[in-house]
Structure formats: structure tokens, C-alpha cells
Design a protein around this motif. Structure first.
Motif, PDB file in Angstrom:
ATOM      1  N   VAL A  93       0.813  -1.343   0.358  1.00 43.35           N
ATOM      2  CA  VAL A  93      -0.114   0.290  -0.084  1.00 43.35           C
ATOM      3  C   VAL A  93       0.961   0.831  -0.267  1.00 43.35           C
ATOM      4  CG1 VAL A  93      -1.920  -1.137   1.103  1.00 43.35           C
ATOM      5  CG2 VAL A  93      -0.193  -0.259   2.741  1.00 43.35           C
ATOM      6  N   GLU A 111       7.168   2.574   3.032  1.00 44.23           N
ATOM      7  CA  GLU A 111       8.480   3.086   3.895  1.00 44.23           C
ATOM      8  C   GLU A 111       7.932   4.443   4.396  1.00 44.23           C
ATOM      9  OE1 GLU A 111       8.421   2.364   0.779  1.00 44.23           O
ATOM     10  OE2 GLU A 111       9.674   3.433  -0.678  1.00 44.23           O
ATOM     11  N   PHE A 167      11.862  -1.347   2.072  1.00 46.94           N
ATOM     12  CA  PHE A 167      11.265  -0.957   0.896  1.00 46.94           C
ATOM     13  C   PHE A 167      10.708  -1.681  -0.195  1.00 46.94           C
ATOM     14  CE2 PHE A 167      14.484   1.245   3.671  1.00 46.94           C
ATOM     15  CZ  PHE A 167      14.506   2.846   3.183  1.00 46.94           C
ATOM     16  N   HIS A 211      11.323  -1.984  -3.099  1.00 46.30           N
ATOM     17  CA  HIS A 211      12.494  -3.750  -3.885  1.00 46.30           C
ATOM     18  C   HIS A 211      13.293  -3.846  -2.692  1.00 46.30           C
ATOM     19  CE1 HIS A 211      15.067   0.181  -1.786  1.00 46.30           C
ATOM     20  NE2 HIS A 211      15.561  -0.527  -2.325  1.00 46.30           N
ATOM     21  N   LYS A 256       8.974  -6.169  -3.264  1.00 44.54           N
ATOM     22  CA  LYS A 256      10.108  -7.400  -4.402  1.00 44.54           C
ATOM     23  C   LYS A 256       9.932  -8.157  -4.102  1.00 44.54           C
ATOM     24  CE  LYS A 256      13.544  -7.790  -7.625  1.00 44.54           C
ATOM     25  NZ  LYS A 256      14.914  -7.444  -8.085  1.00 44.54           N
ATOM     26  N   PHE A 276      -2.893  -4.249  -4.278  1.00 46.21           N
ATOM     27  CA  PHE A 276      -1.578  -3.261  -4.623  1.00 46.21           C
ATOM     28  C   PHE A 276      -2.526  -2.177  -4.667  1.00 46.21           C
ATOM     29  CE2 PHE A 276       1.178  -0.361  -7.487  1.00 46.21           C
ATOM     30  CZ  PHE A 276       1.678   0.378  -6.478  1.00 46.21           C
ATOM     31  N   THR A 277      -2.285  -0.987  -3.871  1.00 46.77           N
ATOM     32  CA  THR A 277      -2.861  -0.106  -4.156  1.00 46.77           C
ATOM     33  C   THR A 277      -0.952   1.678  -4.684  1.00 46.77           C
ATOM     34  OG1 THR A 277      -4.955   0.389  -2.777  1.00 46.77           O
ATOM     35  CG2 THR A 277      -3.515   2.670  -3.329  1.00 46.77           C
ATOM     36  N   GLY A 278      -1.049   1.553  -5.255  1.00 45.90           N
ATOM     37  CA  GLY A 278      -0.185   3.045  -5.828  1.00 45.90           C
ATOM     38  C   GLY A 278       0.384   2.911  -6.680  1.00 45.90           C
ATOM     39  N   SER A 279       1.387   3.761  -7.497  1.00 47.13           N
ATOM     40  CA  SER A 279       1.549   4.422  -8.551  1.00 47.13           C
ATOM     41  C   SER A 279       1.887   2.828  -9.771  1.00 47.13           C
ATOM     42  CB  SER A 279       3.345   4.759  -8.853  1.00 47.13           C
ATOM     43  OG  SER A 279       3.808   3.827  -9.035  1.00 47.13           O
ATOM     44  N   ILE A 294       4.831   1.324 -10.290  1.00 51.57           N
ATOM     45  CA  ILE A 294       5.079   0.332  -9.786  1.00 51.57           C
ATOM     46  C   ILE A 294       4.224  -0.887 -10.321  1.00 51.57           C
ATOM     47  CG2 ILE A 294       5.394  -0.690  -7.999  1.00 51.57           C
ATOM     48  CD1 ILE A 294       7.883   1.452  -8.667  1.00 51.57           C
ATOM     49  N   TYR A 331       6.296  -9.406 -11.851  1.00 51.82           N
ATOM     50  CA  TYR A 331       6.937 -10.174 -10.816  1.00 51.82           C
ATOM     51  C   TYR A 331       6.253 -11.220 -10.925  1.00 51.82           C
ATOM     52  CZ  TYR A 331      10.015  -6.431  -9.136  1.00 51.82           C
ATOM     53  OH  TYR A 331      10.648  -5.618  -8.740  1.00 51.82           O
ATOM     54  N   GLU A 350      -4.749  -1.312  -7.961  1.00 52.25           N
ATOM     55  CA  GLU A 350      -4.998   0.023  -7.958  1.00 52.25           C
ATOM     56  C   GLU A 350      -4.201   1.562  -7.929  1.00 52.25           C
ATOM     57  OE1 GLU A 350      -8.636  -0.341  -7.985  1.00 52.25           O
ATOM     58  OE2 GLU A 350      -9.093  -1.993  -7.267  1.00 52.25           O
ATOM     59  N   LEU A 404      -9.584   7.056 -13.531  1.00 48.01           N
ATOM     60  CA  LEU A 404     -10.200   6.488 -12.332  1.00 48.01           C
ATOM     61  C   LEU A 404     -10.807   7.057 -12.242  1.00 48.01           C
ATOM     62  CD1 LEU A 404      -8.532   4.670  -9.933  1.00 48.01           C
ATOM     63  CD2 LEU A 404      -7.781   6.593  -9.145  1.00 48.01           C
ATOM     64  N   PHE A 436     -15.290   0.625  -6.241  1.00 51.97           N
ATOM     65  CA  PHE A 436     -14.119   1.458  -6.230  1.00 51.97           C
ATOM     66  C   PHE A 436     -12.610   1.314  -7.178  1.00 51.97           C
ATOM     67  CE2 PHE A 436     -10.205   4.283  -4.969  1.00 51.97           C
ATOM     68  CZ  PHE A 436     -11.229   5.430  -5.793  1.00 51.97           C
ATOM     69  N   SER A 443      -5.093   3.098 -14.997  1.00 54.37           N
ATOM     70  CA  SER A 443      -5.923   3.321 -13.683  1.00 54.37           C
ATOM     71  C   SER A 443      -5.684   1.785 -12.568  1.00 54.37           C
ATOM     72  CB  SER A 443      -6.718   3.921 -13.494  1.00 54.37           C
ATOM     73  OG  SER A 443      -6.614   5.660 -13.687  1.00 54.37           O
TER      74      SER A 443
HETATM   75  P1  NAD Z   1       4.844   3.687  -5.219  1.00 60.57           P
HETATM   76  O1  NAD Z   1       3.498   3.264  -6.050  1.00 60.57           O
HETATM   77  O2  NAD Z   1       5.847   4.260  -5.026  1.00 60.57           O
HETATM   78  O3  NAD Z   1       4.100   2.851  -3.941  1.00 60.57           O
HETATM   79  C1  NAD Z   1       3.631   1.994  -3.422  1.00 60.57           C
HETATM   80  C2  NAD Z   1       4.231   0.697  -2.829  1.00 60.57           C
HETATM   81  O4  NAD Z   1       4.560  -0.040  -3.667  1.00 60.57           O
HETATM   82  C3  NAD Z   1       4.943   1.450  -1.347  1.00 60.57           C
HETATM   83  O5  NAD Z   1       4.374   0.760  -0.560  1.00 60.57           O
HETATM   84  C4  NAD Z   1       6.465   0.961  -2.181  1.00 60.57           C
HETATM   85  O6  NAD Z   1       7.347   0.938  -1.104  1.00 60.57           O
HETATM   86  C5  NAD Z   1       5.924  -0.339  -2.620  1.00 60.57           C
HETATM   87  N1  NAD Z   1       6.688  -0.954  -4.329  1.00 60.57           N
HETATM   88  C6  NAD Z   1       7.284   0.374  -4.867  1.00 60.57           C
HETATM   89  N2  NAD Z   1       8.334   0.128  -5.264  1.00 60.57           N
HETATM   90  C7  NAD Z   1       7.787  -1.625  -5.465  1.00 60.57           C
HETATM   91  C8  NAD Z   1       8.938  -3.070  -6.340  1.00 60.57           C
HETATM   92  N3  NAD Z   1       9.654  -2.987  -7.032  1.00 60.57           N
HETATM   93  N4  NAD Z   1       8.320  -4.090  -5.429  1.00 60.57           N
HETATM   94  C9  NAD Z   1       6.926  -4.215  -4.498  1.00 60.57           C
HETATM   95  N5  NAD Z   1       6.845  -3.327  -4.000  1.00 60.57           N
HETATM   96  C10 NAD Z   1       7.603  -1.648  -4.653  1.00 60.57           C
HETATM   97  O7  NAD Z   1       3.800   4.748  -5.058  1.00 60.57           O
HETATM   98  P2  NAD Z   1       3.135   5.943  -3.603  1.00 60.57           P
HETATM   99  O8  NAD Z   1       4.187   6.824  -3.936  1.00 60.57           O
HETATM  100  O9  NAD Z   1       3.022   5.127  -2.387  1.00 60.57           O
HETATM  101  O10 NAD Z   1       1.980   6.277  -3.758  1.00 60.57           O
HETATM  102  C11 NAD Z   1       1.143   6.891  -4.410  1.00 60.57           C
HETATM  103  C12 NAD Z   1       0.689   6.412  -5.835  1.00 60.57           C
HETATM  104  O11 NAD Z   1      -0.636   6.168  -5.432  1.00 60.57           O
HETATM  105  C13 NAD Z   1      -0.343   7.294  -6.708  1.00 60.57           C
HETATM  106  O12 NAD Z   1       0.108   7.136  -8.628  1.00 60.57           O
HETATM  107  C14 NAD Z   1      -1.488   7.612  -6.324  1.00 60.57           C
HETATM  108  O13 NAD Z   1      -2.905   7.887  -7.600  1.00 60.57           O
HETATM  109  C15 NAD Z   1      -1.845   5.880  -6.097  1.00 60.57           C
HETATM  110  N6  NAD Z   1      -2.944   5.424  -5.567  1.00 60.57           N
HETATM  111  C16 NAD Z   1      -4.191   5.102  -6.133  1.00 60.57           C
HETATM  112  C17 NAD Z   1      -5.278   4.338  -5.582  1.00 60.57           C
HETATM  113  C18 NAD Z   1      -6.744   3.941  -5.766  1.00 60.57           C
HETATM  114  O14 NAD Z   1      -7.269   3.525  -5.485  1.00 60.57           O
HETATM  115  N7  NAD Z   1      -6.217   4.235  -7.118  1.00 60.57           N
HETATM  116  C19 NAD Z   1      -5.246   5.124  -3.851  1.00 60.57           C
HETATM  117  C20 NAD Z   1      -4.587   5.860  -3.396  1.00 60.57           C
HETATM  118  C21 NAD Z   1      -3.227   5.791  -4.076  1.00 60.57           C
END
Ligand code: NAD
Ligand code: MN
Length: 496
Positions: free
Chosen positions: A164, A193, A222, A224, A228, A241-244, A247, A254, A266, A428, A466, A472
């Protein structure tokens, strides 16, 4: 009466902060002994040295989670029993709300008022809603021939890894944990992190609620390293997963390189907020446009970062937005009066300031904000910023900035508005402001987005799914649809 800044500061000084990983019901150091510094973006204070997990810790956690899953201690518990535990868990999140809110604000810089009114209650609701649902979901009997009985059942999938982000750390965690735990899985959570603290506290509350040891594990570290290791693990069944988006794509690789674990993503957004000349209330639309980019410092996946305005009203509407944004002022996140807090860290600040420079270099016109502020605090703050005269081909209109930076784009008619709105790799969310009912529906249908809001920005609760179209993401958090991510579908054929 909200607690004062002085009280929050006092509590921040006297609180003890858990910094260790949580595996099989125990707080623990990393096998390597490594830690990383957890620094508050409020003023640069060191909050603690957090355990930095890696492959060896992932091995331990996955092994324990698998054994716990197979023991049946949670996975075979009657749904009504899991429900009772989940509801106790939700109650504990609520009763520890002030402590969790303070941790969240110290760790990632959001206003304490938002942590108290949005993040913590939302996290508790997500656990409660899924707990309440789980003894009310029935399986199916297939429409078979007379001499067959076909059972269609959902089973927990096994070991779930959840990775997350930092923008709503506890809330995003609980959107995953709710359906994952309710349906009987064992979970390993990898918090960002940049915001590990609330997750580490949450682990203890889960045990107190009666979730058996080994069912919910937390591996800070972290991406990576810890992330990872989980994503490549051969014995993780599902990765949520929620994040960028960057990634998210890597995680699909992977999964393909390892055991083809299910991957539910997400990811990012660049959401259009479309204001037509016949919007029912331009003042309300302007205030919503301001909050859509300033709330949570613009660090929101659904931030309304592209404001599409019909040409004929732009000269009237834009000044209303500029005025409305003045109500959003960066300040000390521990002050209950603050509505814009600190950005998560200096690395992210550089990225946001870089985009502001790019916008100027691309020829967009800066009409509000644009600078770092409150530098004397030692913290990480930026002024809410508006660019006018943006074209949808500019980098500031195409890339997710994830800060309080708004791009204003003019359009002439419905077709052009829809074209610009959909001209993005993301899908999104989107909003439409119009008094014309049939136009509202036509545009909503044409928008390629997982959530569409009409005459409002950012509606929603646990009852509706959602998630995103296009890059997205896939899958959905919230609502009963979220259970799809945490269960396998089985067909059992009985010859009668
Ligand atoms: P990020 O992708 O940088 O990191 C997200 C998570 O992934 C972190 O826990 C990070 O440590 C982990 N990560 C990074 N590299 C990795 C790897 N190689 N292997 C496994 N895990 C890894 O995103 P962020 O900066 O933490 O969050 C911001 C992003 O989240 C934005 O793009 C935002 O739009 C998105 N987001 C989406 C939603 C949704 O519901 N769609 C909600 C909240 C945030
Ligand atoms: Mn932090």
C-alpha cells in the motif's frame, strides 16, 4: 471541542512509537538487523528507526501465514465468528482513533483534523462493513440437469500480500484487510516506507480483537526489498496493490516471473473535473474544484487535477476558483485549524516543484501559488497552485503530479470535453457539472473512468466499488465486488 495544537504536541512528545515488524503475532527485528529513519515532514523530527524487512523476513512471514491458513484457525472459522472478531477490530480502531490519527499525521503530514474525521473512521468502517457482510453472502447452485448437482462456491484464496501507498496509509490498508480477513485469508501487509507507523500499531489491535497470530503480519521496508520479495514469492497466492502505475506494471512482471499469483492493482489518476456553462451553481463548483486539488495536499489518487471549463464561462469561473483556493492554506498539521498539511517528504517536494517549473517552461500561466512555503519550520510545504492556459498535450496535463497543482483547460462543446477528458492513460475518476439531466448521463456514459460524479466531486462510501479503467488499475476496492479479489471460485459436480 477539538484538542488543541499544544495537546497534540504534548502527546506527540510523550507517545511511544512501535517500529518493529509483526510476524506470527510477535513484534520482531529484521533478520538482517537493518532499520531506516522515519522522519516527520511536519518539521523534520526523527520519529524512530523502523525495522527494514527483506527477503529473509518475507520467507518467515509467508511461511507462518501459510501454516496459519492451513491450520484452519481462521480460514475454517464460521463466518459469523469471523464477523464478531472483525467488529471488535473495527471498534478497537475507533477507540484508539486519536492515537492512530496522531501517528498518521506525524508520519505523512496530513492535517490532524482529516486523520480524525476521514482516515480513521473510514478505516474502521471498512473493517466493520466487510465483517458485517461476511455471514450474509451465499454461494450458488448451478442450473444443472436432473441427475447432477453443481455447487458454485467461493473459497479464501490463501496467502494475500498487500502493498500500500502513503497518502491514506491506514485507510488503503483497511480497504484491503476488510475483505481479505473477512473471507478467511492470511495477510502480509507491506506499508509504504514513507508511512509505516499506523500499520505497525494496527497489528497489535488485530491480536487484541481476537484475530489469531499469523493471520495478519506487517513487514515494513522498501519496495525494492520487502515489496519485491513478496511480489516474487512462490507461495503468495494473491498480490493486492495500491500505488503508482509504474510500480503496478512492475508487479505484473514479477507475477509472470514467479508463480502467476493473482495481481490486483489500484493505481494512479489524472482525473478531469468538467464544468459546463449550465452548471447549477458555479460557486459550489468552484469550491469543489479547489478542494478537489487541495484536500490531502493534492496527494489523492482521484484528485481533480485537470479542470475542464467551457470557454464561455472561463473568465467568470476561474476567478471563483482562485478565490476558493485561498481558503486552503498550508499550516502545522497538528493544528486542528489546518486544512493543508505537509507533503510526505523532501523527495516528493522536489518532484512537485519540478512539475511546477515544467508547467512554466511549457508556457502555462501560473495564476496561484507555485512556491515552497513555511521552510523555517524545517517541514515540507508547498502552496496550492493553479495553471491556466494548459493544453492537454502538456506534461502537467498528462502526468500525475500527486500534489496541489491544478491544470485549467478550456473546451468549446460536449464532444471536445469528452475527448479531452478521455485523452489520458488514466481512467480513475471524473466529474461533470451541468443542469441538463440528459447531458449529465450522456457524458457520464462516455467517460472512461471507474467513478463519475455529477454536480459534486468525490462522492462515495463502502457500498459502491472503487477503482480504475485503463492504466488506473484493475479490480475494485470496496463493496461486495471487492471479495472477487480475495476468493477463488470453485465448481463442484455431484452425480446424483
Ligand atoms: P508507489 O507505487 O511508489 O509505492 C506504493 C507501494 O509500492 C509502496 O509500499 C512501495 O514501497 C511499494 N513498492 C515500490 N516499488 C516496489 C517494487 N519494486 N516491488 C514491490 N513493491 C514496491 O506509490 P506511492 O508513491 O506510495 O503512492 C502514490 C500512488 O498511489 C499514486 O500514483 C496514487 O494515484 C496511487 N493511489 C491510488 C489509489 C487507488 O485507489 N487507485 C489510492 C491511493 C493512491
Ligand atoms: Mn513518514
Amino acid at each position: 471541542m477539538p484538542l488543541s495544537l499544544a495537546v497534540w504536541e504534548q502527546r506527540a512528545k510523550s507517545m511511544s512509537i512501535e517500529t518493529r515488524a509483526f510476524i506470527n503475532g510477535q513484534y520482531t527485528a529484521a533478520v538482517s538487523g537493518e532499520t531506516f529513519n522515519c522522519i516527520s515532514p511536519i518539521d523534520g523530527r526523527l520519529l524512530g528507526k523502523v525495522v527494514s524487512c527483506d527477503l529473509a523476513d518475507a520467507e518467515l512471514a509467508v511461511g507462518n501465514a501459510r501454516a496459519t491458513f492451513e491450520s484452519g484457525v481462521w480460514s475454517h472459522l464460521a463466518p459469523i465468528k469471523r464477523k464478531e472478531v472483525m467488529i471488535r477490530f473495527a471498534d478497537l480502531i475507533q477507540t484508539h482513533g486519536e492515537e492512530l490519527a496522531l501517528l498518521e499525521t506525524l508520519d505523512m503530514g496530513k492535517p490532524i483534523g482529516d486523520s480524525l474525521s476521514v482516515d480513521i473512521p473510514g478505516a474502521s468502517r471498512a473493517i466493520r462493513w466487510n465483517g458485517e457482510a461476511i455471514d450474509k453472502i451465499y454461494d450458488e447452485v448451478a442450473a444443472t440437469s436432473h441427475d447432477q448437482l453443481g455447487l458454485i462456491t467461493r473459497e479464501p484464496i490463501g496467502v494475500v500480500a498487500a502493498i500500500v501507498p502513503w497518502n491514506f496509509p491506514l485507510l488503503m490498508t483497511c480497504w484491503k484487510l476488510g475483505p481479505a480477513l473477512a473471507s478467511g485469508n492470511s495477510v502480509i501487509l507491506k506499508p509504504s516506507e514513507k508511512s509505516p507507523l499506523t500499520a505497525l500499531r494496527l497489528a497489535q489491535l488485530a491480536i487484541e480483537a481476537g484475530i489469531p497470530a499469523g493471520v495478519f503480519n506487517v513487514l515494513p521496508g522498501f519496495g525494492h526489498t520487502a515489496g519485491k520479495a513478496l511480489a516474487l514469492h512462490m507461495d503468495v497466492d494473491t498480490l493486492v496493490f495500491t500505488g503508482s502505475t509504474r510500480i503496478a506494471k512492475q508487479l505484473m512482471i514479477y507475477a509472470g516471473e514467479s508463480n502467476m499469483k493473482r495481481v490486483w492493482l489500484e493505481a494512479g489518476g489524472k482525473s478531469p473535473n468538467i464544468v459546463f456553462a449550465d452548471a447549477p451553481d458555479l460557486q459550489a463548483a468552484a469550491e469543489a474544484a479547489a478542494s478537489a486539488i487541495a484536500f490531502n495536499q493534492g496527494e489523492v489518487c482521484t484528485a481533480g487535477s485537470r479542470l475542464l471549463v467551457e470557454h464561455s464561462i472561463k473568465d467568470k469561473f476561474l476567478p471563483l476558483v482562485v478565490e476558493a483556493l485561498k481558503a486552503w492554506k498550508p499550516g502545522n498539521p497538528l493544528d486542528p485549524a489546518t486544512n493543508v498539511g505537509a507533503l510526505v517528504d523532501t523527495q516528493h517536494l522536489s518532484s512537485v516543484l519540478g512539475y511546477i517549473q515544467t508547467g512554466q517552461a511549457e508556457g502555462a500561466k501560473l495564476v496561484a501559488g507555485g512556491k515552497r512555503t513555511l521552510e523555517e519550520t524545517g517541514g515540507v510545504y508547498v502552496e496550492p497552485t493553479i495553471f491556466d492556459g494548459v493544453s492537454n498535450t502538456m506534461k502537467i496535463a498528462r502526468e500525475e503530479i500527486f500534489g496541489p497543482v491544478l491544470s485549467v483547460i478550456a473546451f468549446d462543446d460536449v464532444e471536445e470535453a469528452v475527448h479531452i477528458a478521455n485523452d489520458s492513460v488514466y481512467g480513475l475518476a471524473a466529474a461533470v457539472w451541468t443542469s441538463n439531466l440528459s447531458r449529465a448521463h450522456r457524458v457520464a456514459k462516455a467517460l472512461r473512468a471507474g467513478s463519475v460524479w455529477i454536480n459534486q466531486y468525490d462522492g462515495g462510501d463502502m457500498t459502491a466499488p472503487f477503482g480504475g479503467f485503463k492504466q488506473s488499475g484493475n479490480g475494485r476496492d470496496k463493496s461486495l465486488h471487492a471479495f472477487d479479489k480475495y476468493t477463488e471460485l470453485k465448481a463442484t459436480w455431484i452425480k446424483l
